[in-house]
Each structure stands twice: as C-alpha cells, then as structure tokens.
Design a protein around this motif. Structure first.
Motif, mmCIF file in Angstrom:
data_model
loop_
_atom_site.group_PDB
_atom_site.id
_atom_site.type_symbol
_atom_site.label_atom_id
_atom_site.label_comp_id
_atom_site.label_asym_id
_atom_site.label_seq_id
_atom_site.Cartn_x
_atom_site.Cartn_y
_atom_site.Cartn_z
ATOM 1 N N ASN A 36 39.559 49.872 38.430
ATOM 2 C CA ASN A 36 38.958 48.870 37.550
ATOM 3 C C ASN A 36 38.820 49.437 36.142
ATOM 4 O O ASN A 36 38.435 50.593 35.958
ATOM 5 C CB ASN A 36 37.568 48.471 38.068
ATOM 6 N N GLY A 37 39.154 48.627 35.158
ATOM 7 C CA GLY A 37 39.008 49.052 33.774
ATOM 8 C C GLY A 37 40.167 49.849 33.223
ATOM 9 O O GLY A 37 40.142 50.265 32.058
ATOM 10 N N THR A 67 44.683 43.911 33.847
ATOM 11 C CA THR A 67 44.591 42.530 33.368
ATOM 12 C C THR A 67 45.022 42.431 31.906
ATOM 13 O O THR A 67 45.698 41.472 31.507
ATOM 14 C CB THR A 67 43.153 41.999 33.529
ATOM 15 N N GLU A 101 46.380 40.201 41.613
ATOM 16 C CA GLU A 101 45.656 40.421 42.869
ATOM 17 C C GLU A 101 45.772 39.219 43.810
ATOM 18 O O GLU A 101 44.778 38.564 44.131
ATOM 19 C CB GLU A 101 44.191 40.737 42.579
ATOM 20 N N SER A 124 43.317 39.051 46.790
ATOM 21 C CA SER A 124 41.877 39.193 46.589
ATOM 22 C C SER A 124 41.116 38.156 47.408
ATOM 23 O O SER A 124 41.526 36.999 47.530
ATOM 24 C CB SER A 124 41.522 39.055 45.108
ATOM 25 N N HIS A 152 44.479 46.192 44.576
ATOM 26 C CA HIS A 152 43.518 47.290 44.666
ATOM 27 C C HIS A 152 43.808 48.181 45.867
ATOM 28 O O HIS A 152 43.103 49.161 46.091
ATOM 29 C CB HIS A 152 42.092 46.733 44.783
#
Length: 275
Positions: free
Chosen positions: A37-38, A42, A164, A167, A196
């Motif tokens: 994440n981060g 995206t 994703e 998800s 992920h």
C-alpha cells in the motif's frame, strides 16, 4: 495490441510518487503488478489512463505515444475495471454494461441495437447472462466485479487495466475471477492487473512487476520478479517462495510468510514437508 511504458514518472503536482517505470506487455499476455500500500500502483494506473499527466517518460500503444489522445480515443483502446464501484442509481445490469459503449457514441447519442447487442455479447462471453435484468446494486461483490468486466469488454478495447479485480472476493470467487482473466488473455487481450497477493502472479500471469518504496522498479518474468528477496524488500516481512508437486503432477509455486512467532515450524514445513 502492445502496451509499452518507457521511463515513466508519475505523481501529483510536481511531486513524483513513482519514478523510472519501464515495461511492456504484448497481446495475449497478463502482467500482474504487485507492491505494498502506498507504493504507487493506483497512481501509475491513473497515469496510464490519462487521469494524471506524466511527470516524465512516455506511454505507448502499438508504438504510438498516447500523449494528446482524447479520452474517447484512449477509451476505445483501453478498458478499465476499478476495484470498487457504487452506482448512484439502481441501474439494471444490462444498463451498466451498455454504458461501456459510451466511447463509441457521439455527443448526446443513445445506444442503438448494435450497442445493445455488443453489451449482451459481453455478458454472454463471461457466462453471466442470467444477471442481465438484475439490479446492479443488489448483486454480490463477485457478481458486481464480473459486471464491471463485462462493461469494460463492451468498450471492445484491446488492452484491459484491472485494479485489484479480486478485492473483497472469497477464495473460490478469486480463483474464478483469475480463470476469467486468463480466458480474456487467451482471446488476445492485453491485461495489466494489480493484486495484493503475489500468488496470483504464479496462478495466471505471464509477466510481473513490483513497486517498492524507495527502491528501483522491477519488471520481467514471474520467475524473475516474484522471489523471496524481492518480496522481502517490498513488503518488509520474511517470506519464502516454495515449490511443490500437486496431486495432478503439476509443479506449483506459492509464497509462504515466515511469521516471527513460528518461524521454526514453518521452515520445517518448507524443508521437510511436515512440522
């Protein structure tokens, strides 16, 4: 259709989030983009879709830079499946899928019989015809994801970008989704998806890429990218890539996290097959 990314840097304002990204994906290939994440997954996708202007580098489709392409022209080449979508109104599934034809319609034009036929074919190709007249907001998470893929297919793009796609899906629906993605690539579609779960790269991808905060971008074959060392550097946890032979005789790879509370037990499983 080939997607080529050359020395791409992207971010917000003049602040880069991702730097010096280069990779290519050919027609019929799946690339799985991994990273914590981060790390900028995206942000990278928003740049590929021209929602953000590149801070440097180029995005090419079949050797032609997409800089200056209108949204409509880009939408005819590239379809997008978001990881979540909430319709503001209770549209029927066929209405949601038909919205994918917008890229082919003129201003204020309404979908014609051909557009509706293409939307129906998108539902049929994913074997979700039974959802046609259901209300989109009443569907399960897995059903909604399939409808979003159908909407992207109704655009008739050559490249599909999926944020994703598994998800919020249970284990069974994750595998079914990956099977559908592989079927799309078998029909010649170029697919770039984020996940992920590094195991997804082993399950259905031809190529992999890894975003790591503060470290160089990695792209290549799944075998080259999804390694213990690379995953440790990206996620900051101990993990080993294990290979075993399934009952069918097929060689299977999987990622096993070595939790600090039971490293010894897990390492024994990896080395000897039992605790």
């Amino acid at each position: 259709m080939m997607l080529e990314i050359e020395n791409l840097s992207c971010g917000y304002g003049d602040k880069p989030v991702v730097k010096d990204v280069s990779f290519s994906v050919r027609a019929g290939e799946i690339m799985c983009l991994l990273g914590p994440n981060g790390a900028g997954k995206t942000t990278l996708f928003k740049t590929l879709l021209s929602f953000l202007k590149p801070l440097g580098g180029t995005v090419k489709i079949n050797g032609q830079s997409t800089a200056g392409w209108s949204r409509q022209v880009l939408a005819r080449a590239v379809g997008y499946v978001p990881q979540a979508h909430s319709a503001p109104f209770p549209f029927s599934v066929i209405d949601v899928v038909t919205m994918g034809r917008t890229a082919h319609l003129g201003l204020f034009a309404a979908p014609n019989s051909k557009d509706k036929s293409i939307a129906d074919e998108a539902l049929h190709s994913l074997q979700i015809d039974s959802l046609r007249n259901r209300i989109y907001t009443e569907l399960s998470g897995g059903e909604r994801q399939m409808v979003l893929i159908a909407r992207a297919l109704a655009q008739q793009p050559d490249i599909l970008i999926m944020d994703e796609p598994t998800s919020n899906l249970d284990f069974g629906n994750q595998i079914r989704m990956l099977e559908q993605i592989r079927l799309l690539s078998n029909r010649g579609m170029t697919v770039v998806m984020t996940s992920h779960f590094p195991d997804h790269a082993f399950l259905c991808s031809d190529r992999a890429a890894l975003l790591r905060r503060g470290l160089p971008f990695l792209a290549g074959s799944v075998k080259e990218v999804v390694t213990s060392g690379n995953l440790i550097s990206a996620y900051g946890i101990d993990v080993e890539v294990a290979e075993f032979t399934a009952a069918s005789g097929r060689k299977v790879k999987t990622c096993v996290p070595l939790m600090r509370t039971d490293n010894k037990s897990l390492k024994n499983v990896l080395n000897h097959g039992s605790p």
